[in-house]
Structures are given as C-alpha cells and as structure tokens.
Design an enzyme around this catalytic site. Structure first.
Site, short mmCIF file in Angstrom:
data_model
loop_
_atom_site.label_atom_id
_atom_site.label_comp_id
_atom_site.label_asym_id
_atom_site.label_seq_id
_atom_site.Cartn_x
_atom_site.Cartn_y
_atom_site.Cartn_z
CE LYS A 190 7.90 6.72 9.80
NZ LYS A 190 6.81 6.24 10.96
CG ASP A 202 6.69 3.41 8.49
OD1 ASP A 202 6.06 3.71 9.54
OD2 ASP A 202 6.23 3.52 7.20
P1 NDP Z 1 4.89 -3.50 5.85
O1 NDP Z 1 6.06 -2.84 4.98
O2 NDP Z 1 5.16 -4.67 6.88
O3 NDP Z 1 3.46 -3.72 5.22
C1 NDP Z 1 2.93 -2.70 4.60
C2 NDP Z 1 1.45 -3.18 4.17
O4 NDP Z 1 0.72 -2.28 3.67
C3 NDP Z 1 1.69 -4.09 2.93
O5 NDP Z 1 0.81 -5.17 2.69
C4 NDP Z 1 1.79 -3.35 1.66
O6 NDP Z 1 1.46 -3.94 0.45
C5 NDP Z 1 0.70 -2.43 2.04
N1 NDP Z 1 0.71 -1.20 1.44
C6 NDP Z 1 1.90 -0.27 1.57
N2 NDP Z 1 1.53 0.87 0.67
C7 NDP Z 1 0.41 0.58 0.15
C8 NDP Z 1 -0.25 1.58 -0.81
N3 NDP Z 1 0.25 2.82 -1.06
N4 NDP Z 1 -1.55 1.16 -1.07
C9 NDP Z 1 -1.99 -0.14 -0.58
N5 NDP Z 1 -1.41 -1.00 0.41
C10 NDP Z 1 -0.13 -0.59 0.63
O7 NDP Z 1 4.69 -2.00 6.80
P2 NDP Z 1 4.15 -1.87 8.20
O8 NDP Z 1 3.09 -2.86 8.54
O9 NDP Z 1 5.23 -1.77 9.29
O10 NDP Z 1 3.37 -0.60 8.29
C11 NDP Z 1 2.00 -0.38 7.82
C12 NDP Z 1 1.34 0.93 8.41
O11 NDP Z 1 1.46 1.03 9.89
C13 NDP Z 1 2.17 2.26 7.79
O12 NDP Z 1 1.28 3.18 7.77
C14 NDP Z 1 3.17 2.45 9.02
O13 NDP Z 1 3.48 3.74 9.01
C15 NDP Z 1 2.64 2.14 10.34
N6 NDP Z 1 3.04 1.78 11.50
C16 NDP Z 1 4.12 0.91 11.40
C17 NDP Z 1 4.63 0.57 12.75
C18 NDP Z 1 5.87 -0.46 12.68
O14 NDP Z 1 6.43 -0.56 13.83
N7 NDP Z 1 6.10 -1.22 11.67
C19 NDP Z 1 4.42 1.08 13.88
C20 NDP Z 1 3.30 2.28 14.02
C21 NDP Z 1 2.58 2.26 12.69
P3 NDP Z 1 2.48 -4.16 -0.64
O15 NDP Z 1 3.27 -5.29 -0.33
O16 NDP Z 1 1.69 -4.46 -1.95
O17 NDP Z 1 3.25 -2.99 -0.66
O1 2IT Z 2 5.26 4.76 12.90
C1 2IT Z 2 5.83 4.47 13.84
O2 2IT Z 2 5.45 4.42 14.88
C2 2IT Z 2 6.92 3.38 13.47
N1 2IT Z 2 6.96 3.18 12.35
C3 2IT Z 2 7.73 2.91 14.51
C4 2IT Z 2 8.82 4.03 14.90
C5 2IT Z 2 9.89 3.36 15.73
O3 2IT Z 2 10.73 4.20 15.97
O4 2IT Z 2 9.85 2.29 16.43
#
Ligand code: NDP
Ligand code: 2IT
Length: 449
Positions: A122, A162
């Site tokens: 990561k 992420d």
């Molecule tokens: P995005 O950046 O697309 O969206 C993140 C969302 O979460 C936004 O609405 C953001 O609000 C909110 N957020 C972020 N940080 C905080 C915080 N400290 N407090 C409150 N709200 C917060 O990210 P993703 O949707 O990609 O990721 C969301 C979660 O899913 C993370 O935990 C990530 O690690 C996990 N994840 C992502 C994957 C992927 O492929 N993208 C795969 C698996 C897991 P704001 O706009 O105000 O920051």
């Molecule tokens: O938390 C996660 O699994 C991700 N942000 C996706 C990682 C990836 O390599 O697609």
C-alpha cells in the site's frame, strides 16, 4: 502472542492503526498456532508483521500560485510470498506510516483470499487533492511517480487507487511512469478503459461488497429485496455499492462525506445516484448539495470530535461503512442494533472499531469484515493484470461474472475456515485464518528470506 504484540508496539509506539490491525489478526489466528507448532518455531508472526520494504520519500511540487509545496510519499511493500506487491495508493491529509502499514498488512490477507497471485502493499501521500486544480494534481502525481517508478513494475509492485486516487490520478501517474521507463506495461491498475483498464474495475469494490453481503443473506435464505440500507461515504465504493443494492431491490437512504451526511427517507433511486456521481466525480462537490437538489432529504453536519456518528442511528436492516477506518465505533454499533440492523458489511478498510465488532458479536449481527467483503476491487485489479499480460480485454459480462464467482468463493472460504476451527458463521475469524494460513505456508515453502 502478547509478547510479540508488545514488541511491535514498543518498536513503533505511535503506529496505532497498525497495532490495531495486527492485534485483531493475532487474536483470530491463535487457534491456528495450537495446531501448527512449527509456526512458532519459524517465528512467522514476527516475520509477517514486519514489512519486507518501506519506502518514504519527499514530494516537492509547485502550486498554481508559484509556491513550492512539500509532501511525503510512502510505499510499504509488505509481503510478496504469493505474488508481486499489490495494493492501492491513498492521497489524504491523514496519511502517515501507521495508516499505510495497517492498509498494507490487511491487503496481504485480502489478496490471499481472492485466490489470485498477488502479494500485499500500500502507499500514498499526505497530499490533499481537495480544492486543488487539475494542473496541481498532475504536477503532484508526476513528482510522486518520479521517485516511485524505480521501486515498482508489472512483476514487482503494482499500485492502484484508494481514497483520493481515482481515474484522473492513475492517468497522471501512468503517464509519468511510461515516460520515465519508456515502457507501456500494466504497472498500475484502475487505468482508463481506452488504454489498458479493465471493464468493471471502477465498479468492482462496491459491487463486490454487495455480492458478498448477498451471499451472507442467501446463507440465511434472505435477499436484499425490500431491505433498507445505510451507506457511509460517497466515493467510489459507496456509489457502486448503492447502485448494486438498488439493482437487487434494496433501498439506500444515506450517503456521507467528511463534512456530514444526507438522509433521504424516500430512498436514493438511480436518478438521484446519477446526481451524486456527477456531484462527487465531476464537480468534486460536497454531499450537502444533495439537499439543494432534493429538498425532501435532510443534511446533518458531522462534528469531527463527535463521540458517535448520527448516520448510524437511523432504523435499517443493513449497514455498509464505505468511507474510512474507525468510522463506526461501539456507540454507533449499539445505535445500529437499536435501529434493527442485522447485517453489517464493510466496504472500507477497518471501518468498525474493535468495540463495535464486539457489539455485533454479542447481538448476533451478521458481520462481513472488509478484508473479505471489499476484496472485489483488488480482485478485478488482478483480472486487469491478467488481461494486460495477455494483451486482450474481456467483455463486461465476463469480468462481472468472474467477480461474482470470486466473491462467492471468498464467502465459502471464510465459512469453511471458521467451521474448521469451531467458529461457525464467524466471517472475521474465517477471513483472517484462511488469508493468514495461505500466506504463511507460502513463506515457509520459500525458506528464510
Ligand atoms: P474515495 O476517495 O472515492 O471516497 C472516499 C469517501 O470517504 C469520500 O466520500 C470521503 O469524503 C469519505 N472519507 C474519506 N476520509 C474520510 C474521513 N477521514 N472521515 C470521513 N469521511 C471520509 O475512496 P474509495 O471509495 O475508493 O475508498 C473508500 C474506502 O474503501 C477506503 O477505506 C478504501 O481503503 C476502501 N477500499 C477502496 C477500494 C477501491 O478499489 N477504491 C477497494 C477496497 C477498499 P470526503 O470527500 O469529504 O473526503
Ligand atoms: O483497499 C483496496 O483493496 C484497494 N484500494 C484496491 C487495491 C488494488 O490494488 O486494486
């Protein structure tokens, strides 16, 4: 195990999130050690909790005012026992070594559960893309890659997105990598469809969470039809989880960002979801703007110093935290139980605190842990790597079907591993044990390296 944990804590006393992730894993895999005494002899815990490599670097860049800014870049290459390091990059002001290490640690076991050949890593930066112009984001990404490129490669380490890293950032990062190496390779996943990306990768994490939750429900002869769901976040994972729940006949009533949340009692339908997508992905706006467009909904600000999140106080059947780590605490869990929630499935990484998980356990709430439930994102990243290696692209239906099968398979792997150790129906124990055993056995096969 207590000794090992206290050594880890003493060595890096400030890494709270990393300790939290390791502590949970150690608790869950305890019974595995009783059956495999060689694990202790071989010091597998000590080895697995120490990253193979940590890279930290300076990222200087110039903002639109001509002012020099300096951020810190990270890549933690945690474990390569079952494949090249694989995992996302996070750009968020909260990013520090503890957070990157916890994410890399959990990624190792998540990737193991997908059954695809991927190790865990990561990375990211404390850079805050919010309010920055495209030009600023591009310059940041270029400088970030000007250092990272020497550490990664399609057979070495394959970053992806992420929080704060989506298609735009992957594009700028890829462009710089290609220029520096003079190579067009699948070194990043989450690329645009026109230049090497996989169909369904943008949707994969959110769809996967719902496929996993649907399996959990199916194991109890239930479906999403007519179920009310609370979702936090409004980003990639939240949007696609909502879309799939709507497809399956469920009713989504909340979205949030770091400033507050909206509650729409009427339900967020496809048209409203399209509005949220445009608002978040194109306009990069705030979720509060939802109520200007749909005045039937209510917006509530969330105080960052609150002791609970009012989003989790609404009555519902299911809850899917899809924003960030530790966003759902013990109080929130009590409120969810009070509101009738029977299933919690984690879209984010480690969103539920240990106290919250304890409450779910106590009240028999079905709990799908992130490292199993949100593995769909990295699974389709693995499929993107496979397509890149073959120089071809699978149709949407094929990738979606593979994703569905992988989530179904992870669901059975978790149940089987939990049952093998007498913890029937405990998805958390099952995910940790199954993910762990595979990685540890691969490490032992490969000797002390
Ligand atoms: P995005 O950046 O697309 O969206 C993140 C969302 O979460 C936004 O609405 C953001 O609000 C909110 N957020 C972020 N940080 C905080 C915080 N400290 N407090 C409150 N709200 C917060 O990210 P993703 O949707 O990609 O990721 C969301 C979660 O899913 C993370 O935990 C990530 O690690 C996990 N994840 C992502 C994957 C992927 O492929 N993208 C795969 C698996 C897991 P704001 O706009 O105000 O920051
Ligand atoms: O938390 C996660 O699994 C991700 N942000 C996706 C990682 C990836 O390599 O697609």
């Amino acid at each position: 195990m207590e000794n090992i944990l206290s050594t880890i804590v003493q060595r890096d006393p400030h890494e709270k999130e990393f300790h939290q992730a390791v502590r949970e894993m150690l608790q869950m895999v305890r019974p595995v050690f009783e059956r495999n005494p060689e694990y202790r002899r071989e010091a597998v815990l000590e080895r697995i909790a120490e990253p193979e490599r940590v890279i930290m670097f300076r990222v200087p860049w110039m903002d639109d005012q001509g002012q020099v800014q300096v951020n810190r870049g990270y890549r933690v290459e945690m474990n390569s026992a079952i494949g090249p390091y694989k995992g996302g990059l996070r750009f968020h002001p909260s990013v520090n070594l503890s957070i990157v290490k916890f994410l890399a640690f959990d990624q190792v076991f998540k990737n193991s559960l997908t059954t695809l050949p991927m190790g865990g890593g990561k990375g990211g930066s404390d850079f805050n893309p919010k309010g920055r112009s495209d030009g600023e984001v591009m310059r940041f990404c270029q400088t970030f890659m000007a250092e990272l490129f020497r550490h990664i490669g399609p057979d070495t380490d394959i970053p992806a997105g992420d929080i704060g890293v989506g298609a735009r950032e992957i594009g700028y990062l890829f462009g710089m990598y290609k220029k520096l190496r003079n190579e067009f390779t699948g070194v990043l996943t989450g690329k645009s469809l026109d230049w090497g990306g996989s169909l369904v990768r943008p949707e994969a994490a959110g769809y996967g969470v719902v496929y996993f939750a649907a399996e959990m429900l199916a194991a109890r002869s239930e479906t999403f039809e007519g179920k009310t769901c609370l979702i936090s976040g409004a980003g990639n994972v939240a949007q696609h989880a909502a879309e799939k729940i709507i497809d399956l006949g469920g009713r989504v009533v909340t979205f949030s960002d770091s400033s507050g949340y909206i509650f729409d009692e009427q339900g967020i339908d496809r048209e409203k979801l399209a509005f949220v997508r445009h608002l978040k992905n194109i306009l990069r706006g705030r979720i509060r703007e939802y109520v200007e467009k749909y005045p039937g909904a209510v917006y509530t600000e969330i105080d960052p110093d609150r002791d609970h999140n009012p989003l989790w106080s609404h009555a519902a059947d299911c809850a899917m935290p899809c924003a960030t780590e530790n966003e759902l605490n013990e109080k929130d869990a009590v409120n969810l139980v009070r509101g009738g929630v029977r299933l919690v499935c984690e879209g984010a990484n480690m969103p539920s605190t240990p106290g919250a998980i304890g409450v779910f356990d106590e009240h028999g709430v079905l709990f799908g842990p992130g490292k199993a439930a949100n593995a769909g994102g990295v699974a389709v990243s693995g499929l993107e790597m496979a397509q890149n290696s073959m120089r071809l692209r699978w149709p949407k239906e094929e990738v979606d079907e593979r994703l569905r099968q992988i989530m179904k398979n992870i669901h059975s792997i978790c149940l089987d591993a939990a049952a093998e150790y007498g913890m029937e129906g405990n998805y958390l124990a099952g995910a940790d044990i199954a993910g762990f055993v595979k990685v540890v056995n691969a490490m032992l096969d490969q000797g002390l390296v």
